[in-house]
Motif scaffolding. Structure first.
Motif, PDB file in Angstrom:
ATOM      1  N   ASN A  29      32.066 -23.197  44.596  1.00  0.00           N
ATOM      2  CA  ASN A  29      32.884 -22.650  44.564  1.00  0.00           C
ATOM      3  C   ASN A  29      34.700 -22.243  45.451  1.00  0.00           C
ATOM      4  O   ASN A  29      34.624 -21.667  46.042  1.00  0.00           O
ATOM      5  CB  ASN A  29      33.047 -21.646  43.605  1.00  0.00           C
ATOM      6  N   LEU A  30      34.394 -24.180  46.765  1.00  0.00           N
ATOM      7  CA  LEU A  30      35.158 -23.741  48.012  1.00  0.00           C
ATOM      8  C   LEU A  30      36.659 -23.326  47.819  1.00  0.00           C
ATOM      9  O   LEU A  30      36.647 -22.528  48.344  1.00  0.00           O
ATOM     10  CB  LEU A  30      34.275 -24.739  48.845  1.00  0.00           C
ATOM     11  N   SER A  31      36.715 -24.388  47.025  1.00  0.00           N
ATOM     12  CA  SER A  31      38.238 -24.390  47.164  1.00  0.00           C
ATOM     13  C   SER A  31      38.421 -23.032  46.387  1.00  0.00           C
ATOM     14  O   SER A  31      39.615 -22.876  46.294  1.00  0.00           O
ATOM     15  CB  SER A  31      39.005 -25.918  46.702  1.00  0.00           C
ATOM     16  N   GLY A  32      38.055 -22.594  45.841  1.00  0.00           N
ATOM     17  CA  GLY A  32      38.443 -21.661  44.482  1.00  0.00           C
ATOM     18  C   GLY A  32      37.971 -20.322  45.028  1.00  0.00           C
ATOM     19  O   GLY A  32      37.780 -19.500  44.859  1.00  0.00           O
ATOM     20  N   VAL A  37      38.914 -19.305  52.354  1.00  0.00           N
ATOM     21  CA  VAL A  37      38.946 -20.803  52.751  1.00  0.00           C
ATOM     22  C   VAL A  37      40.871 -21.818  52.802  1.00  0.00           C
ATOM     23  O   VAL A  37      41.279 -22.163  53.524  1.00  0.00           O
ATOM     24  CB  VAL A  37      38.375 -21.636  51.385  1.00  0.00           C
ATOM     25  N   THR A  38      41.638 -20.946  51.152  1.00  0.00           N
ATOM     26  CA  THR A  38      43.039 -21.189  51.577  1.00  0.00           C
ATOM     27  C   THR A  38      43.693 -20.763  52.383  1.00  0.00           C
ATOM     28  O   THR A  38      44.835 -21.489  52.687  1.00  0.00           O
ATOM     29  CB  THR A  38      43.302 -21.247  50.116  1.00  0.00           C
ATOM     30  N   LEU A  65      46.963 -23.595  45.920  1.00  0.00           N
ATOM     31  CA  LEU A  65      45.321 -24.165  45.256  1.00  0.00           C
ATOM     32  C   LEU A  65      44.325 -22.797  44.890  1.00  0.00           C
ATOM     33  O   LEU A  65      43.603 -23.658  43.888  1.00  0.00           O
ATOM     34  CB  LEU A  65      45.093 -24.620  46.796  1.00  0.00           C
ATOM     35  N   PHE A  66      43.808 -21.884  45.584  1.00  0.00           N
ATOM     36  CA  PHE A  66      42.561 -21.036  44.517  1.00  0.00           C
ATOM     37  C   PHE A  66      43.012 -20.410  43.669  1.00  0.00           C
ATOM     38  O   PHE A  66      42.575 -20.582  43.006  1.00  0.00           O
ATOM     39  CB  PHE A  66      43.131 -19.333  45.986  1.00  0.00           C
ATOM     40  N   ALA A  67      44.136 -20.254  42.714  1.00  0.00           N
ATOM     41  CA  ALA A  67      44.778 -20.128  41.534  1.00  0.00           C
ATOM     42  C   ALA A  67      44.617 -21.342  40.437  1.00  0.00           C
ATOM     43  O   ALA A  67      44.019 -20.737  39.709  1.00  0.00           O
ATOM     44  CB  ALA A  67      46.215 -19.352  41.251  1.00  0.00           C
TER      45      ALA A  67
END
Length: 354
Positions: A203-206, A210-211, A267-269
């Protein structure tokens, strides 16, 4: 009908439970949706691909830790991983995992450079992007002046769209120098959003780390590209009465940091929320232990899963669009800004007549 529902439910829930090991302790205590959801969206030192009654398919990742006075420790996470089983934490070379955080057994300080699931996913997505866009560039050179073919025909319209509808319109004549970053950000987020929907994926974008890095890169590029008009607008906002200038300066300075902060959180949320919703719907079947809720769970799960495909590209587009707007505001020339202000205050007819 019951058999069909079983097949469909297994298909939808495959990405959810693909990385859930079948632990005897967990079976004895019953299904815990909270732990399952947190485990799925979080990072870990091993990569669970699939769990079956006959065993777990797991890739153990390297542990790399540096402790002052003790040097560097490198070994497989298999030595300290307990999977999902209850019991005392495994120890190896004076190290153990405490809720997926690497710690020293004696409490001494350490620096963790381990290849975690998200790090491995990041490396994999970077390799994928290099392969894909090397092929696109090669196709462009071969088909220069002709209609695109193969993988180039799919990606070229998207690249042209980012250039014409995002970069040119928001940055202006200086857009070319920022195209590599904008394209990298767009495709990096999009690819990882899609990969996060596949069974057993990271879950990279989460991951907020990363964000945060992506948002910080946007902030650095924006500030490094800013001109004197950008800073004059912050510390001497045009049209603001002098008694209000101190307040406006504070507001504008805070705005410099709230913009990338909003990029990070948005992005994370959105990505994390989508995973949690899908996982929650699927968990209902295991909570109620009844096939009666399967049709409702299956319908909503499929709907949210398909919606996530749209969210994947939408979030990549929004991040890229806002980044281009922030950069455009930083590189905007004084003359262009005055022209824009003239249009905004109703004097468009004057510019047109001239």
């Amino acid at each position: 009908m019951k058999r069909l529902l079983s097949i469909l439910l297994c298909f939808v829930s495959l990405s959810v439970f693909a990385n859930e090991p079948a632990a005897e302790g967990a079976k004895a205590e019953g299904f815990n949706p909270g732990e399952m959801i947190l485990h799925h969206i979080g990072d870990s030192h091993e990569w669970h691909w699939l769990a079956t009654d006959n065993g777990n398919f797991t890739t153990y990742l390297p542990i790399i830790a540096y402790r002052p006075g003790k040097g560097v420790s490198v070994f497989s996470s298999k030595h300290i991983s307990n999977g999902e089983s209850e019991g005392p934490a495994k120890e190896y070379d004076g190290l153990k995992l405490d809720h997926e955080k690497l710690v020293s057994t004696d409490g001494s300080k350490l620096y963790d450079f381990s290849i975690t699931k998200n790090v491995a996913g990041l490396i994999g997505s970077a390799i994928l992007m290099l392969v894909v866009f090397t092929a696109v560039a090669s196709g462009y050179r071969k088909n220069h002046g002709r209609a695109p073919k193969g993988i180039q025909s799919f990606f070229e319209p998207i690249i042209v769209f980012i250039r014409d509808e995002v970069a040119k319109k928001n940055i202006g004549p200086k857009y070319e120098r920022y195209m590599p970053y904008l394209l990298t950000v767009f495709f990096f987020i999009w690819f990882n959003n899609l990969l996060g929907l596949t069974p057993g994926a990271a879950n990279l974008s989460g991951n907020i780390a990363v964000t945060m890095v992506l948002a910080l890169m946007t902030l650095v590029i924006t500030l490094a590209s800013s001109n004197k008009y950008y800073w004059a607008h912050i510390f001497a906002t045009p049209g603001v009465p002098k008694p209000l200038l101190p307040i406006m300066i504070i507001v504008e300075v805070i705005g410099i940091f709230t913009k990338p902060f909003s990029l990070m959180i948005r992005l994370f949320a959105n990505i994390t929320a989508g995973h949690i919703v899908v996982l929650s719907f699927i968990s209902l079947v295991f909570i109620f232990k009844s096939w009666a809720v399967a049709p409702v769970t299956l319908a909503f799960g499929l709907f949210i899963n398909v919606l996530e495909l749209l969210v994947a590209v939408l979030q990549a587009f929004i991040f890229t669009l806002l980044t281009s707007m922030y950069i455009g505001g930083a590189v905007e020339d004084h003359h262009d800004a005055d022209m824009q202000m003239g249009y905004d205050d109703g004097s468009a007819s004057t510019h047109v007549s001239h």
